[in-house]
Scaffold this motif. Structure first.
Motif, PDB file in Angstrom:
ATOM      1  N   ARG A  22       0.827  -1.208   0.000  1.00 43.98           N
ATOM      2  CA  ARG A  22       0.000   0.000   0.000  1.00 43.98           C
ATOM      3  C   ARG A  22       0.863   1.261   0.000  1.00 43.98           C
ATOM      4  O   ARG A  22       0.570   2.223  -0.714  1.00 43.98           O
ATOM      5  CB  ARG A  22      -0.932  -0.009   1.207  1.00 43.98           C
ATOM      6  N   HIS A  81       2.306   1.752  -3.474  1.00 44.77           N
ATOM      7  CA  HIS A  81       1.245   2.112  -4.419  1.00 44.77           C
ATOM      8  C   HIS A  81       0.840   3.573  -4.249  1.00 44.77           C
ATOM      9  O   HIS A  81       0.728   4.313  -5.240  1.00 44.77           O
ATOM     10  CB  HIS A  81       0.027   1.211  -4.216  1.00 44.77           C
ATOM     11  N   GLU A  82       0.601   3.982  -3.001  1.00 42.82           N
ATOM     12  CA  GLU A  82       0.168   5.359  -2.764  1.00 42.82           C
ATOM     13  C   GLU A  82       1.267   6.352  -3.124  1.00 42.82           C
ATOM     14  O   GLU A  82       0.995   7.452  -3.627  1.00 42.82           O
ATOM     15  CB  GLU A  82      -0.277   5.521  -1.313  1.00 42.82           C
ATOM     16  N   LYS A 119       3.464   5.923  -5.506  1.00 43.04           N
ATOM     17  CA  LYS A 119       3.437   5.978  -6.972  1.00 43.04           C
ATOM     18  C   LYS A 119       2.288   6.853  -7.456  1.00 43.04           C
ATOM     19  O   LYS A 119       2.475   7.702  -8.342  1.00 43.04           O
ATOM     20  CB  LYS A 119       3.303   4.561  -7.537  1.00 43.04           C
ATOM     21  N   GLU A 120       1.099   6.655  -6.888  1.00 42.76           N
ATOM     22  CA  GLU A 120      -0.072   7.422  -7.305  1.00 42.76           C
ATOM     23  C   GLU A 120       0.080   8.904  -7.000  1.00 42.76           C
ATOM     24  O   GLU A 120      -0.416   9.752  -7.757  1.00 42.76           O
ATOM     25  CB  GLU A 120      -1.317   6.874  -6.593  1.00 42.76           C
ATOM     26  N   ASN A 121       0.755   9.238  -5.913  1.00 38.24           N
ATOM     27  CA  ASN A 121       0.915  10.634  -5.498  1.00 38.24           C
ATOM     28  C   ASN A 121       2.155  11.305  -6.075  1.00 38.24           C
ATOM     29  O   ASN A 121       2.424  12.475  -5.787  1.00 38.24           O
ATOM     30  CB  ASN A 121       0.950  10.716  -3.968  1.00 38.24           C
ATOM     31  N   LEU A 154      -5.113  -3.753  -6.468  1.00 41.96           N
ATOM     32  CA  LEU A 154      -5.482  -2.780  -7.488  1.00 41.96           C
ATOM     33  C   LEU A 154      -6.966  -2.866  -7.842  1.00 41.96           C
ATOM     34  O   LEU A 154      -7.625  -1.844  -8.073  1.00 41.96           O
ATOM     35  CB  LEU A 154      -4.647  -2.989  -8.755  1.00 41.96           C
ATOM     36  N   SER A 178      -9.475   1.449   0.539  1.00 40.65           N
ATOM     37  CA  SER A 178      -8.956   2.693   1.093  1.00 40.65           C
ATOM     38  C   SER A 178     -10.045   3.617   1.598  1.00 40.65           C
ATOM     39  O   SER A 178      -9.872   4.328   2.580  1.00 40.65           O
ATOM     40  CB  SER A 178      -8.123   3.426   0.041  1.00 40.65           C
TER      41      SER A 178
END
Length: 335
Positions: free
Chosen positions: A187, A190-191, A193-195, A305, A312
């Motif tokens: 997590r 992933h977060e 990468k997304e941010n 994913l 979340s």
């Protein structure tokens, strides 16, 4: 067990319990008994006794437990020792009293001393001090082992105890405050990468070594041992190989596709320096793990994913619906 045996899975909505249910169904076992927490509170002795007297299951997989990572164990010691002692005491005693033919108790590799020789053998149990950050959970699980052994010695109750290493897989807990290290890292990366973050902070030095077993392998081993093992001695369930937390972080970084750097916060606790299980007793029964770590991490991340928005941001009901949908699609349906 035969295909018509009645089998109760305590904790069927948890990571391990749902995998065991799925494995049993895949093998053709159709008479599987389950109860939600709302339907049966395992902390209530009288309710558990009534359930066993009414349903009279022939076999029991005791996968229900209060679990969490270092932070959760360290923050809620009373709940971890109290709830786990109550759950296992109520289920084991009621199972014996109602005539259950065999029970499989699931413990944890944290039962071993903090500085146990590596790899850890089953006979290392109770040979030294426990890791302080999870000793409450460990003490409860040790009590469960000893209860199974005591009931076997005094009453002839067929109860086996399995000690799994660190487990992970689809349906895991990804809460950053109380999850285990692998789902927490998935997590985090992933977060990040997304941010568009440039770094991910990992607790500790990165030097501790850990062993990771995919939950579907654990389910397969549990069914195998229920069918092929019936002794007082506990059995380690793992892969027999480990990685450092830094290496694990790199595995996760690659799976997620995060391109930033990894920073280790050395002010946070490392926990036990190493936790590698000796799986000689397990392999002697004819079983070994099949799912490689990289493959398992990719599979777990794919599940995350597909469910990340609900995991979340969703309500508990939404999370459960997504969880059941994902398990159904992967052949691990729960009631």
């Amino acid at each position: 067990m035969d295909k018509g045996s009645s089998i109760y899975i305590a904790g069927h909505r948890g990571l391990v319990g749902s995998a065991i249910a799925g494995r049993l169904r895949a093998l053709g076992f159709a008479n599987i008994i389950t109860r939600t927490h709302k339907e049966l509170d395992l902390l209530e002795q009288s309710a558990v006794s009534r359930f066993f007297e009414t349903e009279k299951p022939e076999y029991v997989f005791l996968a229900a437990a209060k679990v969490g990572g270092i932070h959760a164990n360290d923050s809620y010691p009373a709940e971890f020792i109290r709830d786990n002692l109550l759950i296992q005491t109520n289920v084991i005693d009621a199972a014996w009293r109602s005539g259950v033919r065999k029970l499989c108790f699931l413990g944890s590799s944290c039962i071993y001393p903090k500085l146990a020789p590596q790899p850890m053998k089953e006979e290392h149990l109770l040979t030294g001090p426990l890791e302080p950050t999870n000793e409450w959970y460990a003490v409860a699980k040790i009590a469960g082992i000893k209860m199974c052994q005591a009931y076997r010695r005094q009453y002839g109750f067929s109860a086996i105890s399995l000690m799994p290493t660190n487990l992970y897989g689809p349906g895991d807990n990804f809460d950053l405050s109380n999850s285990h290290v692998l789902p927490a890292l998935l997590r985090k990366f992933h977060e990040a990468k997304e941010n568009g973050a440039h770094e991910v902070v990992v607790w500790g030095t990165g030097r501790p070594r850990r062993e990771f077993l995919h939950v579907d392998d654990m389910a397969d081993a549990s069914v195998h041992l229920m069918q092929n093992y019936d002794e007082e001695l506990i059995v380690n369930v793992g892969v027999g190989q480990d990685v450092t937390i830094a290496e694990l972080a790199e595995h996760v970084r690659r799976a997620v596709g995060f391109e930033g750097r990894v920073v280790f916060d050395t002010s946070m606790p490392d926990g036990t320096p190493r936790k590698l299980l000796d799986v000689t007793r397990l392999t002697a029964t004819g079983w070994q793990a099949k799912i490689p770590l990289d493959e398992g991490i990719r599979q777990t991340y794919s599940w995350y994913l597909e469910n990340v928005a609900i995991v979340s941001e969703g309500s508990p009901a939404d999370v459960l619906l997504a969880y059941k949908k994902a398990l159904h699609e992967s052949g691990r349906e729960i009631s």
